[in-house]
Scaffold this active site. Structure first.
Site, PDB file in Angstrom:
ATOM      1  N   ASP A 163       0.841  -1.199   0.000  1.00 14.11           N
ATOM      2  CA  ASP A 163       0.000   0.000   0.000  1.00 14.11           C
ATOM      3  C   ASP A 163       0.874   1.245   0.000  1.00 14.11           C
ATOM      4  OD1 ASP A 163      -2.006  -1.737   0.176  1.00 14.11           O
ATOM      5  OD2 ASP A 163      -2.768  -1.085   2.141  1.00 14.11           O
ATOM      6  N   LEU A 187     -35.878  -9.846 -14.555  1.00 13.26           N
ATOM      7  CA  LEU A 187     -35.849 -11.283 -14.787  1.00 13.26           C
ATOM      8  C   LEU A 187     -37.045 -11.966 -14.145  1.00 13.26           C
ATOM      9  CD1 LEU A 187     -32.088 -11.975 -13.968  1.00 13.26           C
ATOM     10  CD2 LEU A 187     -33.171 -12.245 -16.200  1.00 13.26           C
ATOM     11  N   LYS A 246     -26.439 -14.031  -8.699  1.00 12.50           N
ATOM     12  CA  LYS A 246     -27.244 -12.819  -8.847  1.00 12.50           C
ATOM     13  C   LYS A 246     -26.821 -11.845  -7.745  1.00 12.50           C
ATOM     14  CE  LYS A 246     -31.938 -11.250  -9.643  1.00 12.50           C
ATOM     15  NZ  LYS A 246     -32.092 -10.238  -8.620  1.00 12.50           N
TER      16      LYS A 246
HETATM   17  S1  IVH Z   1     -28.644 -10.414 -16.361  1.00 18.37           S
HETATM   18  C1  IVH Z   1     -32.059  -9.216 -19.215  1.00 18.37           C
HETATM   19  N1  IVH Z   1     -26.909 -11.221 -14.562  1.00 18.37           N
HETATM   20  O1  IVH Z   1     -30.767  -8.709 -11.414  1.00 18.37           O
HETATM   21  C2  IVH Z   1     -31.262  -9.772 -18.094  1.00 18.37           C
HETATM   22  N2  IVH Z   1     -28.590  -9.663 -13.893  1.00 18.37           N
HETATM   23  O2  IVH Z   1     -33.873  -8.964 -12.110  1.00 18.37           O
HETATM   24  C3  IVH Z   1     -30.316  -8.804 -17.587  1.00 18.37           C
HETATM   25  N3  IVH Z   1     -28.432  -8.951 -11.566  1.00 18.37           N
HETATM   26  O3  IVH Z   1     -31.623  -5.599 -12.274  1.00 18.37           O
HETATM   27  C4  IVH Z   1     -29.813  -9.139 -16.281  1.00 18.37           C
HETATM   28  N4  IVH Z   1     -26.669 -10.148 -11.055  1.00 18.37           N
HETATM   29  O4  IVH Z   1     -29.202  -5.780 -11.986  1.00 18.37           O
HETATM   30  C5  IVH Z   1     -27.993 -10.456 -14.804  1.00 18.37           C
HETATM   31  N5  IVH Z   1     -25.301 -11.987 -13.098  1.00 18.37           N
HETATM   32  C6  IVH Z   1     -26.368 -11.216 -13.342  1.00 18.37           C
HETATM   33  C7  IVH Z   1     -26.955 -10.405 -12.344  1.00 18.37           C
HETATM   34  C8  IVH Z   1     -28.078  -9.637 -12.673  1.00 18.37           C
HETATM   35  C9  IVH Z   1     -27.566  -9.286 -10.605  1.00 18.37           C
HETATM   36  C10 IVH Z   1     -29.568  -8.010 -11.395  1.00 18.37           C
HETATM   37  C11 IVH Z   1     -29.685  -6.979 -12.474  1.00 18.37           C
HETATM   38  C12 IVH Z   1     -31.161  -6.832 -12.721  1.00 18.37           C
HETATM   39  C13 IVH Z   1     -31.780  -7.886 -11.903  1.00 18.37           C
HETATM   40  C14 IVH Z   1     -32.709  -8.706 -12.758  1.00 18.37           C
END
Ligand code: IVH
Length: 665
Positions: free
Chosen positions: A34, A84, A116
């Site tokens: 650091d 989703l 997620k």
């Molecule tokens: S894909 C059309 N991948 O979950 C699909 N979303 O309900 C686009 N999220 O608001 C999303 N981790 O911010 C995707 N690995 C991931 C994710 C992710 C978190 C969130 C995203 C979105 C929500 C979908």
């Protein structure tokens, strides 16, 4: 120093520091100490000061923040940000797989499963390799520009090695350790604690002053590449690896394979969820072959080629060390579980609510027992019950509390409410809690009058009810004797107190701490009756045709205004010069008075516009379908959404936008 040498040195330092940062923040590998990093950075700052013409857009000195904006500009997303669909168990996951196979006409499908992340989605737009814009999700169609804040996040590259335009999307979040440290700092500085990591991330990104964002250790995982086929990327897993090569931070914990493998991956991750070190609330399952997306298609709201498996709320067990009792501003006794610290959803938990005495005796919760606790998105988790093991039988049942722990008055039991109350209006705990509530952020928002200072002032006898706050300016001499107070800090406090006099009526009404009148109800009442005087003169008949809240709230309000000591306090406050008028939205018409609306689906105008229309015409907007909602605005008559179905089952009238607009005509 010679110009040419300075130029080369700056370029070298920028390149090195960015490499160290990428390795540290995105690969979790420290290449230098650091101290060495700080020294090199200091050298760079020095050189850039002397030779500003050589400041590079990718220089890490661009990350310190300092830009203060007055509002966030709105921009339309290049592609709508979909949400989703959900699955909650294996059966539903297998149905999703069946549906995909049907829609694609294929017998085998390769999936990619990613964690997620429970953060805030973010859009990053690069032109000719330079980060030019960062947007929040907003309503999915239009987002808010937060570029200055985003640039302070260390794992986001300010420039990338990419000639064309590129847009990527991902999630901004806090690693658990950084979230805990942030809340520790908030606690130390007497600031509000963040309920959870996601709120903290959202609050940090929607800061007007990017210097504040720069102090928060935010991180990102980028997972979405816009128009990948244009760059010859045909699989989501390749998109992720390309994103990584461009030096974005990706989450390496992803799985590629068939649906059975996906289920295994889900089970594995759900098991280690609380130890993983960052907040995840499920697993996103996507078809890996991007060429299939068009064929499989999307609905208005969600893609059919992806879904999210949602984790169950996390439960754990720990020892109940003690039950603490405190008395709130209405006299209500609150019971809190003091727990042996335990990890839950990535944070250390040592307190949990126990609701009321009946809850404790009904569940036979005993001090010393092992209890089950659960976190449901709040700061303070809940005690769900006790583990009746061998140890439990040796413990004495909880005896309850008969006397106020502060003023020793005998507690009274309000059976209808299953609660105990301290009946003594002069109880120090009640007075303190009502003052603390009055000055709190949502109420009168008087900075500098934190809990410990309120206690000190009360002890000195200069703060006995909320109206005394406005006499503090006459008590300077007494206050100066308190350690830590000087002329400057008193003046600052007095300025904050004076400023609070101009607050709109709903804050004052809420601040008075009337039982059952939360901020929302206070706003409804203030908007409806406009002045404190009108409110103090209300009769039950004036409230009869308000449908936004029920008789409990109405009785509570009428009861409060009928009490002489409350009337006296109100008089003193008005005498002190407090604004007693509602200053918020001025009503255009009364056409929607007593009507409560909720919205779902896509409208022809931004949701906030419709919300505003509801409110300026006297109506109430509710995010969720509470029992007060009479109308759900939804343009899709046969929508399958959960909200639509719920509205139907509750006989809530479903109207489209046109019908809604007719109500205003
Ligand atoms: S894909 C059309 N991948 O979950 C699909 N979303 O309900 C686009 N999220 O608001 C999303 N981790 O911010 C995707 N690995 C991931 C994710 C992710 C978190 C969130 C995203 C979105 C929500 C979908």
């Amino acid at each position: 120093m010679e110009k040419e040498i300075a130029k080369q040195l700056i370029a070298k330092l920028v390149k090195e520091l960015n490499e160290y940062s990428f390795s540290y923040y995105s690969l979790a590998k420290s290449l230098i100490s650091d101290r060495q990093f700080e020294d090199s950075l200091a050298k760079l700052i020095e050189l850039e000061k002397e030779f500003p013409e050589f400041i590079d857009p990718s220089s890490p000195t661009n990350r310190v923040g300092g830009y203060v904006s007055s509002k966030f500009e709105k921009y339309k997303h290049s592609q709508k940000m979909l949400s989703l669909g959900n699955v909650f168990n294996k059966e539903e996951l297998l149905n999703f797989d069946k549906q995909i196979k049907k829609l694609s006409g294929l017998k085998t499908i390769e999936y990619i499963a990613e964690a997620k992340i429970d953060g805030l989605s973010i859009v990053l737009i690069y032109q000719k390799g330079k980060l030019i814009k960062a947007l929040t999700r907003g309503d999915g169609v239009v987002g808010e520009e937060v570029t200055h804040n985003i640039k302070t996040i260390k794992d986001i590259p300010l420039t990338i090695d990419f000639k064309d335009d590129l847009e990527v999307r991902g999630e901004v979040f806090f690693f658990d350790k950084d979230f805990e440290a942030l809340n520790q700092r908030q606690l130390k500085n007497n600031n509000k604690l963040f309920a959870n990591s996601r709120n903290a991330a959202a609050g940090s990104i929607r800061q007007l002053d990017s210097k504040i964002t720069a102090t928060r250790k935010l991180s990102t995982f980028i997972y979405y590449y816009i128009n990948p086929q244009n760059d010859n990327i045909f699989k989501q897993s390749d998109a992720l690896e390309t994103i990584k090569k461009l030096k974005f931070h990706i989450n390496d914990k992803y799985y590629v394979g068939d649906i059975e493998g996906v289920w295994n991956f889900i089970s594995q991750l759900e098991n280690i969820r609380s130890e993983i070190g960052y907040p995840i609330d499920g697993i996103v399952i996507k078809v890996n072959d991007l060429n299939l997306y068009d064929k499989i298609g999307t609905t208005v709201k969600v893609p059919k080629w992806a879904t999210a498996y949602k984790f169950r709320a996390e439960v754990t067990t720990t020892k109940l060390i003690d039950i603490s009792v405190n008395v709130g501003r209405t006299g209500k006794v609150n019971y809190n579980a003091i727990l042996e610290p335990v990890q839950l959803c990535g944070t250390t938990v040592s307190n949990a609510t126990l609701h009321n005495a009946k809850y404790i005796t009904d569940l036979d919760i005993r001090i010393g027992a092992t209890v089950k606790i659960k976190k449901a998105g709040d700061i303070i988790p809940k005690v769900l019950g006790v583990v009746k093991d061998e140890n439990f039988t040796k413990l004495a049942p909880w005896e309850g509390v008969k006397f106020c722990p502060v003023c020793n008055s005998e507690l009274i039991n309000n059976e209808a409410y299953v609660d105990y109350f301290c009946p003594n209006k002069k109880c120090a705990s009640r007075i303190l809690e009502s003052i603390i509530h009055f000055v709190s952020r949502v109420a009168m928002d008087i900075a500098g009058l934190g809990e410990s200072i309120v206690k000190k002032f009360h002890k000195l006898g200069i703060l006995n009810d909320v109206s005394d706050i406005y006499k503090i300016k006459d008590q300077k001499e007494i206050i100066l004797k308190i350690e830590g107070f000087g002329d400057k800090s008193i003046d600052k406090l007095i300025t904050a107190i004076e400023k609070s006099k101009t607050n709109s009526l709903e804050r004052l009404l809420f601040g008075l701490g009337i039982k059952n009148i939360g901020f929302k109800n206070a706003t409804i009442i203030a908007k409806r009756f406009m002045t404190l005087e009108a409110i103090m003169n209300l009769k039950m008949t004036d409230l009869n045709n308000i449908s936004s809240f029920g008789t409990v709230v109405k009785n509570s309000l009428i009861n409060w205004i009928s009490q002489i000591d409350n009337q006296l306090i109100v008089e003193k406050l008005i005498e002190a010069g407090l604004n007693d008028q509602y200053l918020g939205i001025k009503l255009m018409t009364n056409k929607l008075v007593d009507k409560t609306f909720s919205i779902t689906g896509v409208l022809s105008q931004p949701r906030n516009k419709v919300k505003e229309l509801i409110e300026v015409n006297g109506g109430v907007f509710s995010n969720s379908l509470t029992k007060n909602v009479q109308f759900l605005i939804d343009n899709n008559e046969d929508s399958n959404s959960a909200k639509h179905k719920l509205a139907k089952s509750r006989n809530i009238e479903i109207i489209n936008e046109a019908t809604f607009l007719k109500m205003l005509a």
